[in-house]
Structures are given as C-alpha cells and as structure tokens.
Design an enzyme around this catalytic site. Sequence first.
Site, PDB file in Angstrom:
ATOM      1  N   ARG A   1     122.722  95.558  47.011  1.00 20.98           N
ATOM      2  CA  ARG A   1     122.022  94.874  48.108  1.00 20.98           C
ATOM      3  C   ARG A   1     121.446  93.535  47.621  1.00 20.98           C
ATOM      4  O   ARG A   1     121.976  92.475  47.913  1.00 20.98           O
ATOM      5  CB  ARG A   1     120.917  95.802  48.678  1.00 20.98           C
ATOM      6  CG  ARG A   1     120.434  95.433  50.074  1.00 20.98           C
ATOM      7  CD  ARG A   1     119.480  94.281  50.122  1.00 20.98           C
ATOM      8  NE  ARG A   1     118.304  94.484  49.291  1.00 20.98           N
ATOM      9  CZ  ARG A   1     117.466  93.506  48.950  1.00 20.98           C
ATOM     10  NH1 ARG A   1     117.659  92.280  49.393  1.00 20.98           N
ATOM     11  NH2 ARG A   1     116.420  93.744  48.175  1.00 20.98           N
ATOM     12  N   ASP A   2     120.400  93.611  46.832  1.00 21.56           N
ATOM     13  CA  ASP A   2     119.734  92.393  46.335  1.00 21.56           C
ATOM     14  C   ASP A   2     120.727  91.506  45.574  1.00 21.56           C
ATOM     15  O   ASP A   2     120.714  90.281  45.710  1.00 21.56           O
ATOM     16  CB  ASP A   2     118.575  92.821  45.416  1.00 21.56           C
ATOM     17  CG  ASP A   2     117.642  91.689  45.056  1.00 21.56           C
ATOM     18  OD1 ASP A   2     118.120  90.577  44.802  1.00 21.56           O
ATOM     19  OD2 ASP A   2     116.424  91.915  45.004  1.00 21.56           O
TER      20      ASP A   2
ATOM     21  N   CYS B   1     116.820  85.641  45.329  1.00 20.36           N
ATOM     22  CA  CYS B   1     116.337  85.616  46.704  1.00 20.36           C
ATOM     23  C   CYS B   1     116.954  84.397  47.370  1.00 20.36           C
ATOM     24  O   CYS B   1     116.767  83.276  46.906  1.00 20.36           O
ATOM     25  CB  CYS B   1     114.814  85.531  46.737  1.00 20.36           C
ATOM     26  SG  CYS B   1     114.162  85.350  48.403  1.00 20.36           S
TER      27      CYS B   1
ATOM     28  N   ASN C   1     117.877  89.345  39.011  1.00 21.42           N
ATOM     29  CA  ASN C   1     117.020  90.471  38.640  1.00 21.42           C
ATOM     30  C   ASN C   1     117.216  90.747  37.151  1.00 21.42           C
ATOM     31  O   ASN C   1     118.112  90.200  36.507  1.00 21.42           O
ATOM     32  CB  ASN C   1     117.471  91.711  39.407  1.00 21.42           C
ATOM     33  CG  ASN C   1     117.148  91.621  40.881  1.00 21.42           C
ATOM     34  OD1 ASN C   1     116.022  91.836  41.273  1.00 21.42           O
ATOM     35  ND2 ASN C   1     118.139  91.292  41.692  1.00 21.42           N
TER      36      ASN C   1
END
Length: 309
Positions: free
Chosen positions: A15-16, A239, A248
Amino acid sequence: MGASAEVTIREVALRDGLQSEKMFVPTDQKRSLIRSLSQAGVEFMETTSFVSPKAIPQLRDAAELMAQVERGQMKHEVMVPNEKGARAALEAGADRLIVFVSASEAHNQANVRRSVAASLADLDAIFSLAREKDVPVAGAIAVAFGCPFQGRVPRTDVLEIARHFADLGADRISLADTTGLANPGQISDYVSFFTGQLPDTAFCLHLHNNRGVAMANLYAGYLAGITLFDTSLGGIGGCPNVPQAAGNLATEDVVFMFEEMGVATGLDLCRLIDAAKELEKMLDHPLPGQVMKSGPSGWHTTGAACGAA
Ligand code: ZN
C-alpha cells in the site's frame, strides 16, 4: 515498560510502497509478492487502500486483489479514506480497517482536502459499519512528529486525535512520522507521553526515512516500549503529498537489526531478501533497502547464508 524480547513487523509495501511508484504493478504480481511475504512469515499486511482510482491509480485493483489473496495466518488490513471506501473494504473481506487523520490542519488539507474536524466527524460512520461486521479498526495519525507545512506538531494535538480514535474503539493507533522529521529524543518523549495517557491502547510506529534518522527513531521507540512497527519491503514508499518524500524503513533491514540483537521478529530474513529482489525486478529500479544488497551476517564469509547461492 521496557524493551521487549519480541516485536511485530507490519508490512506496508503493497500500500504505502506501491502508491508512491510511478508504474501500476499488475494484480497477479502483487499476489505473488504477498505469497512471498507470507512464506517469509509476515502476519500483518497493509494490503491495499480503497481510494479513488483517480487519486491513486496504483491501487485501482483493490477489490480484485482482495478477492484473490490467500487467506491463512496473514491478516489483510486495508486503508480507507472515507465511508464509501470502508463499505467497499468490508465487502472485500478486509481483516482490519485503517483510518487516518493528519495531526496538522495543513497536511490533512493537502492529503484529503478537508479539515481535521471533518475527517474526525466521518469516522463515526466507519466505526459503526465495521462494528456491525465485527471487523476491528485501527487509527493512524499522519505527521504526528512534525509537519512539512506547519512545522512542529504539539504532542497534545496528537493526543487529542489518539483519544478520539480510542473513544471510538480503535484497537490500535499508529503514530506516523510521514515526513521524517522526528528525532530519537522526541520519539522517546512522545511515546512515553502517549502510552502514559492511554495505557490501554496499543501503539504502532510508522517511520519514514527522509532525513536518514528513521532507524534511530525506531530503536528509540523500541526502547520506550513499542513492539509493533510498520516497515516496507525494499524500503519503498513515502508520501505522495510531501515534497521529496523518501521511503519507509526496509523490512529486511529492520529484521536484520532486531534479529542480530536477539529480538525475535518471527520473520525469515533470507526469504525477505528474496522477496525484496523480486520486488526490485517488478519495479525495474534499484530499491533503497541495504540488507538486500549487503546480505545477512556471514554472507561474505560463507557466501551462502541465504540458500545455496
Ligand atoms: Zn507511510
């Protein structure tokens, strides 16, 4: 509270990670990656997000993917931006919903184009829908340690949102350093403050590495008593609404650090490295993860710490 002998790593690459990539990864490749992560022992997976396909086309196959993923010990957690997304995620069989609000007004506007209060008001409906289906909901607080538009975010502002989540029945709260502005001293201070104020709430740390400080922040969080961390295979992600967002922490890098310290993660490092390489091939560009390049300990001496290579 003290440092635990075991921690849980929650995987957010699907997802991220993928939402920050330019390309759309085909559904069958996502499924293959999920299978590899499951074989590596991953239990908690942020599998996708039910967002507008116009806003995030990389995740436009959310329903299709959820219909195809294997259901075993792996829990498929799904991020939802609103009530419509929550309905779709529940219909698709999400094991947990993740709702999110930014701790700063400016970031919330940039992220979902509405005020923090409007985002919080929308949560009632989502929580009651999930309750009907007996599906747990976790809350995530973006820019909890600093906002690229607003600057410092007072910990009392973050606490207010955390309390709101807890009052609604969130079974977990993620504190996200969405822009990599946190430092270890602040993590230590904020975590002690939140866990002191909400002693019955489980907290998770979601740390981005924009300024290279994320691993130190993760360790500070661990020492402050956190046992659940979000990481992303190969270190992909960031983001989309933050200028020059970096990735991340790489799952395999974090697993390497904990396992070398004697802290159990329940994950198989060699299989994670293989999965990171599979992901790198899919995305067709070098990934920021370090251990996937340097190998686990003993790799250079035995040359074969991971399989018979
Ligand atoms: Zn993130």
